[in-house]
Write a protein that holds these residues in place. Sequence first.
Motif: not given
Length: 417
Positions: A115-116, A349-351, A317-318, A310-312
């Motif tokens: 995950g981010a 763009m997943t980590p 992860k997405d 982009v935002s998390y």
Amino acid sequence: MPYLFTSESVSEGHPDKVADQISDALIDNFLAWDADSKVACETLVTTGLVVLAGEVKSNTYLDVQRIAREVITKIGYTKAEYMFEASSCGIISAIHEQSADINQGVDRKEKQEQGAGDQGMMFGYATSETANYMPLALDLAHKILIELAALRRENSAISYLRPDAKSQVTIEYSDDHKPVRIDAIVVSTQHDDFADEKAMQEKISADIINILIPRVKAKLKPELQGLFNNDIKYHINPTGKFVIGGPHGDTGLTGRKIIVDTYGGKGGHGGGAFSGKDPSKVDRSAAYATRHIAKNLVAAGVCDEVLVQVSYAIGVKDPMGIYVNTYNSSKVGINDGEIAKKVAEIFDMTPYGIETRLKLRNPMYSETAAYGHMGREYEVVKKQFEGAGGEKKEIEVELFTWEKLDYVEKVKAAFGI
């Protein structure tokens, strides 16, 4: 109507940049000995003192004092009269283990599911106005200070320079957003003491205008050299004397120069600092990834200028979404929302996807910590590291991987260019 736009830069000897460089040197050393290290390291520097704080999860141990002193020596704080000197400054470490609550949201059994490392939004920007796809004012501000540092180390043409410095460049743009001329240049540089303050001011101004600026200009392409003119307003050490500087003149902290680090006020910024963070922290890795996207979009001919966001959510992860703004410069006949959809299809763009695509688990970060993280030159170098027990290793590292134009053909294919 023509308008003015200004960007600033700071030197490697600026106290905030001293802090950034120490934090990123620690990141590199952790990654060199344990590529899976999770690190968030902050540095404070002031008169005669360095304070290290942060959270780490790693299988290695570092001699953080030695690393910090090596960075300070390389920058040039090596004289007692600076009141901040590499071999004599005190160093306090308050680094402790990373929170298990945070770590459980990042680490997964399968690495691709990680995950981010935090929530937030990150921005990348690119423009066709320079060869490196960076805003011109910031690019020139960086170049001025890089050349000033070179002059300081040469210690010949200008022998009185000290490490701390700042620059600022103001560009006049035409109605159609093209740079027309340089309107003003500001340079403030720390220096040795002079007996005569008036003579000091005259000497420094003359050397900056007659030695530094011509060296900067000579390294530019002819079209950029033409922006220099006899009507530039120069402000050289405008407050006068600048002997007391560096961490003695102003306390420095990691992450206080995030606009200098990115686009000089052009585009956007999500607010998160880069230095001192391993790539699981999307503040850093996703900002690099969006720059990579933006640069490849402009280089491929999709547009002349673009901002990518982009935002998390932490532990997810997405990304929450991808936003694209081409400032009405799109050349592909579709709107920005449709461009964003294609971007999401082209770039993972997943980590984990970002880390692997840009090879971010390598010790590549010390070089980013001064003169900007964006717009730099991709290169492959060999770096040496020394462990706490004296063991040594050499690692081949790719630097500034987010500056590669390796997705241009994929972008062209996706957009039918």
